[in-house]
Design a protein around this motif. Structure first.
Motif, PDB file in Angstrom:
ATOM      1  N   UNK A   1       0.812  -1.145  -0.095  1.00 48.97           N
ATOM      2  CA  UNK A   1      -0.041   0.028   0.039  1.00 48.97           C
ATOM      3  C   UNK A   1       1.052   1.360   0.019  1.00 48.97           C
ATOM      4  N   UNK A   2       0.378   2.271  -0.179  1.00 49.75           N
ATOM      5  CA  UNK A   2       1.174   3.745  -0.320  1.00 49.75           C
ATOM      6  C   UNK A   2       1.334   4.216   0.904  1.00 49.75           C
ATOM      7  N   UNK A   3       2.445   4.804   1.043  1.00 51.32           N
ATOM      8  CA  UNK A   3       2.660   5.517   2.360  1.00 51.32           C
ATOM      9  C   UNK A   3       1.567   6.815   2.467  1.00 51.32           C
TER      10      UNK A   3
ATOM     11  N   UNK B   1       3.019   0.247 -13.602  1.00 42.71           N
ATOM     12  CA  UNK B   1       2.902   1.599 -12.783  1.00 42.71           C
ATOM     13  C   UNK B   1       1.479   1.760 -12.344  1.00 42.71           C
ATOM     14  N   UNK B   2       0.985   2.209 -11.219  1.00 36.52           N
ATOM     15  CA  UNK B   2      -0.224   2.455 -10.844  1.00 36.52           C
ATOM     16  C   UNK B   2      -0.308   4.026 -10.702  1.00 36.52           C
ATOM     17  N   UNK B   3      -1.061   4.766 -11.617  1.00 37.17           N
ATOM     18  CA  UNK B   3      -1.292   6.151 -11.488  1.00 37.17           C
ATOM     19  C   UNK B   3      -2.627   6.706 -10.756  1.00 37.17           C
ATOM     20  N   UNK B   4      -2.547   7.438 -10.007  1.00 38.70           N
ATOM     21  CA  UNK B   4      -3.634   8.075  -9.326  1.00 38.70           C
ATOM     22  C   UNK B   4      -3.484   9.755  -9.232  1.00 38.70           C
ATOM     23  N   UNK B   5      -4.782  10.172  -8.916  1.00 34.97           N
ATOM     24  CA  UNK B   5      -4.797  11.678  -8.856  1.00 34.97           C
ATOM     25  C   UNK B   5      -5.298  11.791  -7.310  1.00 34.97           C
TER      26      UNK B   5
ATOM     27  N   UNK C   1      -7.477  23.699  -5.137  1.00 32.66           N
ATOM     28  CA  UNK C   1      -6.097  23.570  -5.234  1.00 32.66           C
ATOM     29  C   UNK C   1      -5.749  22.535  -6.505  1.00 32.66           C
ATOM     30  N   UNK C   2      -4.574  22.442  -6.871  1.00 36.84           N
ATOM     31  CA  UNK C   2      -4.263  21.763  -7.998  1.00 36.84           C
ATOM     32  C   UNK C   2      -4.617  19.975  -7.661  1.00 36.84           C
ATOM     33  N   UNK C   3      -4.709  19.433  -8.633  1.00 42.43           N
ATOM     34  CA  UNK C   3      -4.875  17.740  -8.646  1.00 42.43           C
ATOM     35  C   UNK C   3      -3.366  17.746  -8.494  1.00 42.43           C
ATOM     36  N   UNK C   4      -2.799  16.399  -7.857  1.00 43.81           N
ATOM     37  CA  UNK C   4      -1.620  16.161  -7.886  1.00 43.81           C
ATOM     38  C   UNK C   4      -1.567  14.584  -8.434  1.00 43.81           C
ATOM     39  N   UNK C   5      -0.891  14.425  -9.385  1.00 38.32           N
ATOM     40  CA  UNK C   5      -0.487  13.152 -10.048  1.00 38.32           C
ATOM     41  C   UNK C   5       0.453  12.375  -9.491  1.00 38.32           C
ATOM     42  N   UNK C   6       0.205  11.148  -9.058  1.00 35.31           N
ATOM     43  CA  UNK C   6       1.070  10.188  -8.256  1.00 35.31           C
ATOM     44  C   UNK C   6       1.270   8.972  -9.033  1.00 35.31           C
ATOM     45  N   UNK C   7       2.626   8.575  -9.112  1.00 36.19           N
ATOM     46  CA  UNK C   7       2.857   7.298  -9.725  1.00 36.19           C
ATOM     47  C   UNK C   7       3.630   6.328  -8.752  1.00 36.19           C
ATOM     48  N   UNK C   8       3.196   4.952  -8.860  1.00 41.58           N
ATOM     49  CA  UNK C   8       3.776   3.960  -8.069  1.00 41.58           C
ATOM     50  C   UNK C   8       3.973   2.903  -8.605  1.00 41.58           C
ATOM     51  N   UNK C   9       5.095   1.879  -7.997  1.00 43.80           N
ATOM     52  CA  UNK C   9       5.302   0.674  -8.604  1.00 43.80           C
ATOM     53  C   UNK C   9       3.948  -0.198  -8.443  1.00 43.80           C
ATOM     54  N   UNK C  10       3.828  -0.854  -9.337  1.00 41.40           N
ATOM     55  CA  UNK C  10       2.407  -1.661  -9.486  1.00 41.40           C
ATOM     56  C   UNK C  10       2.644  -2.880  -8.494  1.00 41.40           C
ATOM     57  N   UNK C  11       4.005  -3.522  -8.454  1.00 45.22           N
ATOM     58  CA  UNK C  11       4.230  -4.636  -7.732  1.00 45.22           C
ATOM     59  C   UNK C  11       4.622  -4.427  -6.488  1.00 45.22           C
ATOM     60  N   UNK C  12       4.739  -3.031  -5.859  1.00 42.95           N
ATOM     61  CA  UNK C  12       5.098  -2.642  -4.685  1.00 42.95           C
ATOM     62  C   UNK C  12       4.713  -1.271  -4.412  1.00 42.95           C
ATOM     63  N   UNK C  13       3.434  -0.924  -3.906  1.00 38.23           N
ATOM     64  CA  UNK C  13       2.830   0.359  -3.875  1.00 38.23           C
ATOM     65  C   UNK C  13       3.632   1.389  -2.988  1.00 38.23           C
ATOM     66  N   UNK C  14       4.370   0.672  -1.973  1.00 39.16           N
ATOM     67  CA  UNK C  14       5.304   1.434  -1.060  1.00 39.16           C
ATOM     68  C   UNK C  14       6.272   2.293  -1.701  1.00 39.16           C
ATOM     69  N   UNK C  15       6.489   2.132  -2.970  1.00 35.88           N
ATOM     70  CA  UNK C  15       7.649   2.786  -3.727  1.00 35.88           C
ATOM     71  C   UNK C  15       6.983   3.860  -4.682  1.00 35.88           C
TER      72      UNK C  15
END
Length: 616
Positions: A512-514, A535-539, A557-571
């Motif tokens: 999971x994401x931090x 890659x998992x992309x979320x706003x 305020x602005x949307x913030x685009x995030x990208x995470x490793x799909x096999x390890x969302x902690x990254x």
């Protein structure tokens, strides 16, 4: 004298040799662009500069072959690269003619991804682009990935941008991104930023024709025009879009069929949405067309909810087809056909899903329920429908055993969007439907045998709690999947990855994401090259413009685009706030979803489209 002459001659030769070596060593070559994501019909012009020599000639190679070949792509003597007819990764080399040991190299990624034709990628609502060649975890960082350009729009963007690759427009092939706004406009832009003006723009307003005006603290504000994500039929090159207008004081919903290349109306469109079911007539002013459109077997499926649960209203489904060359209605159904039946279909911007057999799946919100006793009302239920001979048929359903409590507490199981999960090889439960509700539960339902309703025994395959009920948590997202993982983005929760095991989801996430994401949570999108480079992309849309779920007004305020490793969302690989203001997106809009295609990420916002991609 002969000895002195010989020494002088040797000294002169050594000097010339030394100068020659120095000249060779000083030669440099630079190439632009250094990174080029391409589609199959998209050519790329490369340029190279030679420094340190009067001979500025260049020899061009592709994968070590001078001039390239039909299998790796060809390149002209002027540096124009033409990709091969298949996907892959290639190296374009600019070699100095002054010193053939001096080269500069660029990487080309060729994708055969045809496009993002519908909300969340496909009829399953998987959220997956599995043919992304350019975007890999090693390249998505602030050094090699950034905001590339923006495009100004005339209204808020609640719909997901759609994308078509290699479309023949005018006299050339272009990649095109389509954006719909609440000011009743549709834009078609060159998706690679090669031109700043739209290829075409259509607006559905005119004299005494306006969008539906809403108060600043409304769930959608300040106006309602095009809210749902359109759908593209590539076989007929048609973009189907639903527009709401107020015409001389009367609210109307119309389905438009637009040419992908010109924006012109097709099939005699637009057509006015109307109909009756079981004695109830559709009332346009009472109903909000929020869910994404779905294309199934040449029929456009259109669903309706309400404006802020303001009774009287009912959930509605319509089907329209252009078979025969003219737009016409092929089905109508109300999910609770009584004056105050409710049972809205809204899904937080998600839409109805479908399987490979053209079964249609929707999840309803609070409302009357009597399907278990032979009635027609389907509040708080998962529905499996077919469309045949102009009629929707409910062929199966699942309703939680605590339906009455959910209904009384306003905890819609259909607050999120449904996703048809991929069949698990050798699994005991091979066909699943997933959807999250306001109660913080992910419902996992067997779509082959949904279980109906029992007040004492719940027939869900799983009820996975990823948080508490609203207002603490709650689910307003559509799940995504890749490579055995399913991704959830609940409110005030991390984005979580669960990996199927024996056909079921475990009780705890594999990663999971931090970061936690405030209301309304995050709808994940996944890009990958098959089973690698996921890659998992979320706003982060928590600073969305307009009212929030309790009717207040937040600070936009602005949307913030995030990208995470799909096999390890902690990254976390990247987010658009890491480089100061360089990559800032437009003002956030609730429930918006990024679109990933051909090395680019498209983000809709308040009167702006923001496009991210690899640094050239």
């Amino acid at each position: 004298m002969s000895i002195i002459y010989a020494v002088r001659k040797l000294f002169l030769l050594l000097t010339i040799f030394s100068l020659t070596i120095s000249s060779f060593a000083a030669v440099t070559v630079t190439i632009l662009p250094r990174r080029a994501p391409l589609t199959l019909k998209q050519k790329q012009q490369f340029s190279a500069v030679v420094s340190g020599s009067t001979n500025t000639g260049i020899t061009w190679l592709v994968d070590g072959v001078i001039g390239g070949s039909s299998t790796v792509g060809t390149i002209s003597t002027a540096g124009l690269y033409t990709p091969p007819p298949t996907a892959g990764t290639h190296t374009v080399t600019a070699r100095s003619k002054a010193n053939t040991s001096v080269v500069a190299k660029a990487t080309v990624w060729v994708t055969n991804f045809p496009g993002m034709m519908t909300y969340h990628a496909d009829r399953f609502r998987s959220g997956l682009n599995p043919q992304e060649q350019a975007l890999a975890p090693s390249r998505v960082n602030t050094a090699t990935f950034k905001k590339l350009f923006t495009r100004a729009l005339d209204g808020q963007v609640y719909a997901q941008p759609l994308y078509v690759a290699s479309l023949f427009v005018g006299n050339s092939y272009q990649n095109v991104v389509y954006v719909a706004t609440e000011h009743d406009s549709v834009y078609a832009f060159n998706a690679d930023g090669k031109t700043t003006s739209p290829i075409w723009k259509r607006n559905f307003l005119g004299t005494n024709i306006t969008p539906l005006q809403k108060s600043s603290n409304g769930l959608i504000s300040p106006e309602i025009g095009i809210t749902s994500t359109p759908v593209i039929d590539p076989s007929s090159s048609t973009l189907y879009v639903m527009a709401t207008t107020v015409e001389s004081g009367v609210v109307k919903h119309r389905l438009h069929a637009l040419s992908l290349t010109t924006g012109a109306e097709k099939f005699g469109g637009p057509v006015l949405i109307s109909g009756s079911y079981a004695g109830i007539t559709f009332a346009p002013s009472r109903h909000l067309q929020r869910p994404a459109l779905l294309l199934v077997n040449s029929n456009v499926i259109i669903c309706f909810g309400s404006h802020g649960d303001a009774l009287p209203y009912q959930g509605w489904m319509f089907a329209y087809s252009a078979s025969g060359g003219t737009l016409h209605r092929t089905g109508v159904l109300s999910t609770a056909p009584s004056s105050n039946g409710a049972a809205a279909i809204w899904n937080s911007g998600g839409g109805p899903a479908a399987d490979t057999n053209n079964n249609i799946f929707v999840v309803t919100g609070n409302g009357n329920f009597d399907l278990n006793t032979g009635g027609l009302s389907a509040g708080n239920s998962f529905l499996k429908l077919t469309l045949a001979n102009g009629v929707f048929h409910i062929v199966d359903f699942y309703t939680p055993s605590n339906q009455a409590a959910l209904n009384s507490q306003d905890l819609d199981p259909g607050s999120g969007g449904p996703m048809v999960a991929p069949t698990q090889s050798g699994a005991a439960i091979p066909s699943l439907l997933l959807c999250g509700g306001k109660d913080g539960i992910i419902y996992v339902v067997n779509r082959s045998n949904m279980g109906h309703y029992n007040a004492t025994t719940d027939h869900a395959v799983e009820k996975l709690a990823i948080g508490q009920p609203e207002p603490i948590n709650g689910n307003w997202f559509t799940p995504a999947n890749w490579n055995g993982y399913v991704y959830f983005g609940g409110t005030n929760e991390s984005v979580m990855a669960f990996k199927f095991a024996s056909g079921l989801l475990p009780h705890s996430p594999s990663s999971q994401t931090m970061k936690t994401f405030g209301y309304p949570g995050a709808t994940p999108t996944v890009s990958a090259s098959g089973t690698v480079n996921g890659i998992v992309w979320v706003l982060d849309n928590s600073r969305f413009v307009g009212g929030d779920r309790v009717g207040g007004v937040n600070t936009p305020g602005p949307a913030v685009l995030h990208a995470y490793r799909a096999d390890d969302l902690s990254v976390e690989l990247y987010n658009s706030s890491q480089a100061g203001t360089r990559d800032t997106a437009g003002t956030a809009i609730k429930f918006t979803v990024p679109t990933v295609a051909n090395g680019h990420v498209y983000v809709g916002g308040a009167k702006q489209l923001t496009v991210y991609g690899l640094v050239p």
